[in-house]
Design a protein around this motif. Structure first.
Motif, PDB file in Angstrom:
ATOM      1  N   PRO A 295     -21.295  19.440  25.259  1.00  0.00           N
ATOM      2  CA  PRO A 295     -22.504  19.125  24.497  1.00  0.00           C
ATOM      3  C   PRO A 295     -22.384  19.662  23.064  1.00  0.00           C
ATOM      4  CG  PRO A 295     -23.072  20.016  26.662  1.00  0.00           C
ATOM      5  CD  PRO A 295     -21.612  20.202  26.503  1.00  0.00           C
ATOM      6  N   GLY A 296     -22.760  18.850  22.138  1.00  0.00           N
ATOM      7  CA  GLY A 296     -22.690  19.251  20.735  1.00  0.00           C
ATOM      8  C   GLY A 296     -21.365  18.974  20.080  1.00  0.00           C
ATOM      9  N   ALA A 297     -20.325  18.535  20.863  1.00  0.00           N
ATOM     10  CA  ALA A 297     -19.019  18.221  20.270  1.00  0.00           C
ATOM     11  C   ALA A 297     -19.118  16.908  19.508  1.00  0.00           C
ATOM     12  CB  ALA A 297     -17.946  18.118  21.366  1.00  0.00           C
ATOM     13  N   PRO A 298     -18.395  16.755  18.413  1.00  0.00           N
ATOM     14  CA  PRO A 298     -18.485  15.525  17.618  1.00  0.00           C
ATOM     15  C   PRO A 298     -17.924  14.339  18.395  1.00  0.00           C
ATOM     16  CG  PRO A 298     -16.714  16.912  16.817  1.00  0.00           C
ATOM     17  CD  PRO A 298     -17.465  17.723  17.828  1.00  0.00           C
ATOM     18  N   GLY A 299     -18.609  13.213  18.329  1.00  0.00           N
ATOM     19  CA  GLY A 299     -18.168  12.002  19.013  1.00  0.00           C
ATOM     20  C   GLY A 299     -17.393  11.067  18.128  1.00  0.00           C
ATOM     21  N   GLU A 300     -17.359  11.310  16.823  1.00  0.00           N
ATOM     22  CA  GLU A 300     -16.629  10.457  15.904  1.00  0.00           C
ATOM     23  C   GLU A 300     -15.615  11.293  15.120  1.00  0.00           C
ATOM     24  OE1 GLU A 300     -19.092   8.239  13.368  1.00  0.00           O
ATOM     25  OE2 GLU A 300     -20.134   7.142  14.956  1.00  0.00           O
ATOM     26  N   HIS A 301     -14.493  10.660  14.803  1.00  0.00           N
ATOM     27  CA  HIS A 301     -13.437  11.323  14.055  1.00  0.00           C
ATOM     28  C   HIS A 301     -13.037  10.433  12.889  1.00  0.00           C
ATOM     29  CE1 HIS A 301     -12.922  14.194  17.366  1.00  0.00           C
ATOM     30  NE2 HIS A 301     -12.879  13.153  18.198  1.00  0.00           N
ATOM     31  N   GLN A 302     -12.597  11.074  11.806  1.00  0.00           N
ATOM     32  CA  GLN A 302     -12.099  10.335  10.666  1.00  0.00           C
ATOM     33  C   GLN A 302     -10.670   9.846  10.952  1.00  0.00           C
ATOM     34  OE1 GLN A 302     -13.672   9.450   7.900  1.00  0.00           O
ATOM     35  NE2 GLN A 302     -15.569  10.419   8.631  1.00  0.00           N
ATOM     36  N   VAL A 303     -10.376   8.685  10.442  1.00  0.00           N
ATOM     37  CA  VAL A 303      -9.081   8.051  10.683  1.00  0.00           C
ATOM     38  C   VAL A 303      -8.392   7.804   9.343  1.00  0.00           C
ATOM     39  CG1 VAL A 303      -7.873   6.060  11.636  1.00  0.00           C
ATOM     40  CG2 VAL A 303      -9.883   6.964  12.809  1.00  0.00           C
ATOM     41  N   THR A 304      -7.133   8.237   9.247  1.00  0.00           N
ATOM     42  CA  THR A 304      -6.309   7.957   8.078  1.00  0.00           C
ATOM     43  C   THR A 304      -5.496   6.705   8.333  1.00  0.00           C
ATOM     44  OG1 THR A 304      -6.138  10.305   7.521  1.00  0.00           O
ATOM     45  CG2 THR A 304      -4.487   8.836   6.577  1.00  0.00           C
ATOM     46  N   LEU A 305      -5.657   5.700   7.479  1.00  0.00           N
ATOM     47  CA  LEU A 305      -4.950   4.438   7.629  1.00  0.00           C
ATOM     48  C   LEU A 305      -3.590   4.525   6.928  1.00  0.00           C
ATOM     49  CD1 LEU A 305      -7.700   1.723   7.132  1.00  0.00           C
ATOM     50  CD2 LEU A 305      -6.477   2.265   9.222  1.00  0.00           C
ATOM     51  N   ILE A 306      -2.531   4.219   7.676  1.00  0.00           N
ATOM     52  CA  ILE A 306      -1.168   4.206   7.141  1.00  0.00           C
ATOM     53  C   ILE A 306      -0.622   2.800   7.354  1.00  0.00           C
ATOM     54  CG2 ILE A 306       1.139   5.207   7.257  1.00  0.00           C
ATOM     55  CD1 ILE A 306      -0.102   7.720   8.429  1.00  0.00           C
ATOM     56  N   PHE A 307      -0.437   2.076   6.274  1.00  0.00           N
ATOM     57  CA  PHE A 307       0.072   0.716   6.348  1.00  0.00           C
ATOM     58  C   PHE A 307       1.602   0.748   6.365  1.00  0.00           C
ATOM     59  CE2 PHE A 307      -4.059   0.482   4.298  1.00  0.00           C
ATOM     60  CZ  PHE A 307      -4.684  -0.513   5.042  1.00  0.00           C
ATOM     61  N   TYR A 308       2.200  -0.130   7.185  1.00  0.00           N
ATOM     62  CA  TYR A 308       3.651  -0.193   7.276  1.00  0.00           C
ATOM     63  C   TYR A 308       4.082  -1.648   7.419  1.00  0.00           C
ATOM     64  CZ  TYR A 308       3.278  -0.947  12.351  1.00  0.00           C
ATOM     65  OH  TYR A 308       3.000  -1.462  13.595  1.00  0.00           O
ATOM     66  N   ASP A 309       5.290  -1.922   6.948  1.00  0.00           N
ATOM     67  CA  ASP A 309       5.878  -3.254   7.073  1.00  0.00           C
ATOM     68  C   ASP A 309       6.497  -3.366   8.459  1.00  0.00           C
ATOM     69  OD1 ASP A 309       7.517  -5.581   6.939  1.00  0.00           O
ATOM     70  OD2 ASP A 309       7.578  -5.416   4.757  1.00  0.00           O
ATOM     71  N   GLN A 310       5.909  -4.209   9.292  1.00  0.00           N
ATOM     72  CA  GLN A 310       6.328  -4.273  10.690  1.00  0.00           C
ATOM     73  C   GLN A 310       7.758  -4.789  10.833  1.00  0.00           C
ATOM     74  OE1 GLN A 310       3.987  -6.813  13.453  1.00  0.00           O
ATOM     75  NE2 GLN A 310       3.348  -4.877  14.327  1.00  0.00           N
ATOM     76  N   ARG A 311       8.134  -5.732  10.027  1.00  0.00           N
ATOM     77  CA  ARG A 311       9.483  -6.291  10.127  1.00  0.00           C
ATOM     78  C   ARG A 311      10.532  -5.253   9.747  1.00  0.00           C
ATOM     79  NH1 ARG A 311      12.846  -8.864   6.332  1.00  0.00           N
ATOM     80  NH2 ARG A 311      14.344 -10.312   7.273  1.00  0.00           N
ATOM     81  N   GLN A 312      10.293  -4.513   8.677  1.00  0.00           N
ATOM     82  CA  GLN A 312      11.267  -3.516   8.258  1.00  0.00           C
ATOM     83  C   GLN A 312      11.387  -2.383   9.267  1.00  0.00           C
ATOM     84  OE1 GLN A 312      10.491  -2.141   4.291  1.00  0.00           O
ATOM     85  NE2 GLN A 312      10.725  -4.162   3.340  1.00  0.00           N
ATOM     86  N   VAL A 313      10.268  -1.943   9.810  1.00  0.00           N
ATOM     87  CA  VAL A 313      10.315  -0.861  10.801  1.00  0.00           C
ATOM     88  C   VAL A 313      11.015  -1.325  12.070  1.00  0.00           C
ATOM     89  CG1 VAL A 313       8.900   0.653  12.238  1.00  0.00           C
ATOM     90  CG2 VAL A 313       8.278   0.272   9.862  1.00  0.00           C
ATOM     91  N   LEU A 314      10.813  -2.595  12.457  1.00  0.00           N
ATOM     92  CA  LEU A 314      11.444  -3.110  13.663  1.00  0.00           C
ATOM     93  C   LEU A 314      12.958  -3.201  13.510  1.00  0.00           C
ATOM     94  CD1 LEU A 314      11.268  -4.512  16.478  1.00  0.00           C
ATOM     95  CD2 LEU A 314      11.030  -6.672  15.250  1.00  0.00           C
ATOM     96  N   LEU A 315      13.428  -3.645  12.349  1.00  0.00           N
ATOM     97  CA  LEU A 315      14.854  -3.864  12.147  1.00  0.00           C
ATOM     98  C   LEU A 315      15.608  -2.631  11.677  1.00  0.00           C
ATOM     99  CD1 LEU A 315      14.702  -7.354  10.382  1.00  0.00           C
ATOM    100  CD2 LEU A 315      15.092  -6.866  12.800  1.00  0.00           C
ATOM    101  N   SER A 316      14.901  -1.597  11.246  1.00  0.00           N
ATOM    102  CA  SER A 316      15.571  -0.420  10.686  1.00  0.00           C
ATOM    103  C   SER A 316      16.005   0.534  11.789  1.00  0.00           C
ATOM    104  CB  SER A 316      14.643   0.299   9.709  1.00  0.00           C
ATOM    105  OG  SER A 316      13.496   0.776  10.397  1.00  0.00           O
ATOM    106  N   GLN A 317      16.999   1.361  11.448  1.00  0.00           N
ATOM    107  CA  GLN A 317      17.483   2.424  12.330  1.00  0.00           C
ATOM    108  C   GLN A 317      17.224   3.757  11.648  1.00  0.00           C
ATOM    109  OE1 GLN A 317      21.516   1.870  13.699  1.00  0.00           O
ATOM    110  NE2 GLN A 317      21.310  -0.359  13.706  1.00  0.00           N
ATOM    111  N   LEU A 318      16.418   4.583  12.273  1.00  0.00           N
ATOM    112  CA  LEU A 318      16.040   5.869  11.693  1.00  0.00           C
ATOM    113  C   LEU A 318      17.126   6.890  11.962  1.00  0.00           C
ATOM    114  CD1 LEU A 318      13.710   7.254  10.181  1.00  0.00           C
ATOM    115  CD2 LEU A 318      12.816   7.977  12.386  1.00  0.00           C
ATOM    116  N   HIS A 319      17.589   7.555  10.909  1.00  0.00           N
ATOM    117  CA  HIS A 319      18.654   8.537  11.010  1.00  0.00           C
ATOM    118  C   HIS A 319      18.072   9.950  10.930  1.00  0.00           C
ATOM    119  CE1 HIS A 319      20.920   4.926  10.138  1.00  0.00           C
ATOM    120  NE2 HIS A 319      21.997   5.543  10.580  1.00  0.00           N
ATOM    121  N   PRO A 320      18.886  10.974  11.218  1.00  0.00           N
ATOM    122  CA  PRO A 320      18.382  12.358  11.206  1.00  0.00           C
ATOM    123  C   PRO A 320      17.838  12.756   9.845  1.00  0.00           C
ATOM    124  CG  PRO A 320      20.487  12.238  12.322  1.00  0.00           C
ATOM    125  CD  PRO A 320      20.253  10.894  11.691  1.00  0.00           C
TER     126      PRO A 320
END
Length: 579
Positions: free
Chosen positions: A116-141
């Motif tokens: 009871p009394g806990a917040p029911g809503e949270h702020q959201v940070t929007l991070i836009f990304y290019d779906q095609r580039q993220v799908l085809l890329s290989q993340l390195h160390p």
């Protein structure tokens, strides 16, 4: 609590609907993969997501709602979007909204309070990304991260691995030709369809039988090479010393890898296969160009006619050099008896070698013609064969070097042993150490005589050893340059370098965030951009293993070998480890 929502840029203009993606609780972030448009039936959406989850093995679920007010907002649409949270129960429930014109964004995450009394809503940070580039890329160390640009916020690859992995494993969701024809309509980076190519489809259809045929031919060649007849001495010894045999064996391994019918298990194996394929293509292309040049304008005949005069010229210069050493070279007083013996011995070898060259002169043009045909197997095979030809043509110089090195080494080790005798020491062969020892008068007298003889004969031997060592190092340097060129063609990851040049996002070293909007009362909006992998790291990461190459000696080890008269071979010994 601040939550992160990774939103694809291709969905910013999508119609209102449901947000489909994956929730990452460790990072308190949601990865949005697609938007399900109205109208839809909830049970059909659940069945569709179950099929996608089974095909991609990713926990794809409904994360919330997406509202795009292209016109004035409707009360009925807002109430309907709020009621969907009861049908698709997910905690927290995202509510993203874009107002008319796209200038105003709103985002929040609704969650039923546990206490009871806990917040029911949270702020959201929007991070836009290019779906095609993220799908085809290989993340390195993260060790491969490049320099940060001013005004960009860096990000750790550890926290982004889940995002890249989610998008990469959700390829089944992006197959619009398979799912968009059903009752569920989606928006994602392939929602408008994929361009097809008839040539690509025909190549895919023909690659299977071609690979099977070539794999069969390569297996037959391997079976012939494994025949016991080819393992009779001295064939294995000769093949192990010839650079051509090593290179042909290395290329056969590359061809077996390229035409293998086995699919790559991970992107690293696929990248290695592509690098090997491009390396073989470049090698064969350069070899055919060399073959065309050699067989044009009778260049083979010109080389054959120039080879014998060049051999005679080299032999004449060696004879002048030996005659100079047999006199008083640079005013040095040599041991005349030993000087004459060594000089005549080497002059006789030169005479034998020139006689052999003149005996083979009628067949040189035919030999060079067949040697030129080896360029159709690749430039590396032709260069390896050229290195072997240089080794054969300079075999007399190699013999001079071996004779001088062995004689010089014998005297050096004899002087060191006799020097230990004067100090009352000896070398213990069993324990591999120097121990004390007592010698009688006769042993000391004979040791003194031998030591004196070796000291006075050493300058003459050292001079011959120095001259022929310099000649041998000149030949080894030329062979080393050829081996370096062969190693460059064999190991350079040309496909990865071309991918880094044309599609830099395919090889990612990390990401950077650019702030799109940061105002009070409005959600923070960021744009995620991919940092490409540096070229040096691309070469280091995807470098191909090369064939058997000369051992890599340090300068100190090389100087030690030269000082003590140890032989320097242009091939790898059994004790040397392969890289």
């Amino acid at each position: 609590m601040m939550l992160k929502a990774f939103f694809p840029t291709c969905c910013t203009s999508a119609d209102s609907g449901l947000l489909v993606g994956r929730w990452v609780p460790e990072q308190s972030s949601a990865v949005v993969l697609a938007v399900v448009h109205f109208p839809f039936i909830p049970i059909q959406v659940k069945e569709f997501l179950a099929q996608v989850q089974q095909a991609s093995r990713v926990g794809v679920t409904v994360l919330g709602t997406w509202c795009h007010h292209q016109q004035e907002p409707e009360e009925s649409l807002g109430r309907f979007l709020e009621e969907l949270s009861a049908i698709f129960s997910h905690e927290p429930w995202l509510q993203l909204c874009r107002e008319r014109g796209g200038a105003v964004w709103s985002s929040k995450a609704v969650q039923r309070p546990v206490l009871p009394g806990a917040p029911g809503e949270h702020q959201v940070t929007l991070i836009f990304y290019d779906q095609r580039q993220v799908l085809l890329s290989q993340l390195h160390p993260p060790a491969a991260l490049p320099d940060r640009q001013a005004g960009d916020a860096p990000a750790s690859t550890g926290g982004l691995a889940a995002v890249f992995d989610t998008v990469a494993r959700s390829e089944a969701l992006f197959r619009s030709d398979r799912f968009d024809e059903g009752p569920v309509r989606l928006s994602h980076w392939q929602s408008e369809g994929v361009e097809a190519s008839i040539l690509v489809e025909l190549a895919k259809q023909a690659s299977g039988p071609t690979c099977l045929l070539l794999s069969f031919l390569l297996s037959v060649l391997s079976a012939i090479g494994a025949c016991r007849l080819f393992w009779l001495w001295p064939l294995p010894f000769i093949c192990s010393k010839l650079s051509t045999c090593e290179q042909v064996r290395h290329r056969l391994g590359h061809l077996s890898l390229v035409f293998s019918t086995q699919k790559a298990e991970n992107p690293a194996q696929l990248m290695r296969k592509a690098n090997v394929f491009v390396s073989v293509l470049l090698d064969v292309g350069l070899g055919l160009a060399l073959l065309t040049w050699l067989h044009g304008e009778d260049r083979i005949g010109q080389l054959a006619n120039a080879l014998v005069p060049v051999a005679d010229r080299v032999a004449e210069e060696l004879q002048h050099l030996l005659q100079w050493l047999m006199g008083a070279p640079a005013g040095l007083k040599m041991n005349r008896a030993l000087d004459q013996v060594l000089g005549r011995f080497f002059l006789y070898h030169i005479h034998l070698w020139i006689s052999y060259i003149h005996l083979m002169s009628p067949f040189i043009e035919r030999i060079l013609w067949h040697v030129g045909l080896s360029a159709c197997l690749g430039l590396t095979v032709a260069l390896s064969l050229l290195s072997d030809i240089i080794a054969l043509l300079t075999f007399h110089i190699y013999c001079f070097y071996v004779y001088g090195a062995r004689l010089y080494c014998l005297k050096i080790y004899g002087l060191s042993s006799l020097w230990r005798l004067f100090r009352g020491k000896k070398w213990n062969v069993l324990r591999q150490r120097v121990d004390s020892c007592s010698y009688d008068l006769d042993q000391l007298f004979i040791g003194t005589l031998l030591f004196t003889m070796l000291v006075f004969l050493l300058p003459t031997t050292a001079l011959y050893y120095l001259v022929f060592t310099l000649l041998r190092l000149l030949v080894v340097t030329v062979q080393g340059l050829l081996h370096l060129l062969v190693d460059l063609v064999n190991s350079l990851p040309l496909y990865s370098i071309g991918l880094r040049l044309c599609r830099p996002y395919r090889l990612a070293a990390g990401v950077k965030f650019r702030v799109l909007e940061h105002e009070a009362g409005k959600p923070l909006r960021l744009l995620m951009q991919i940092n490409p992998l540096p070229y040096s790291q691309v070469v280091h990461t995807y470098r191909l293993p090369s064939s058997g190459c000369p051992p890599k000696l340090s300068w100190s080890s090389l100087c030690r070998k030269l000082f003590f008269g140890e032989l320097i071979y242009p091939w790898k010994q059994k004790g040397d480890k392969q890289d």
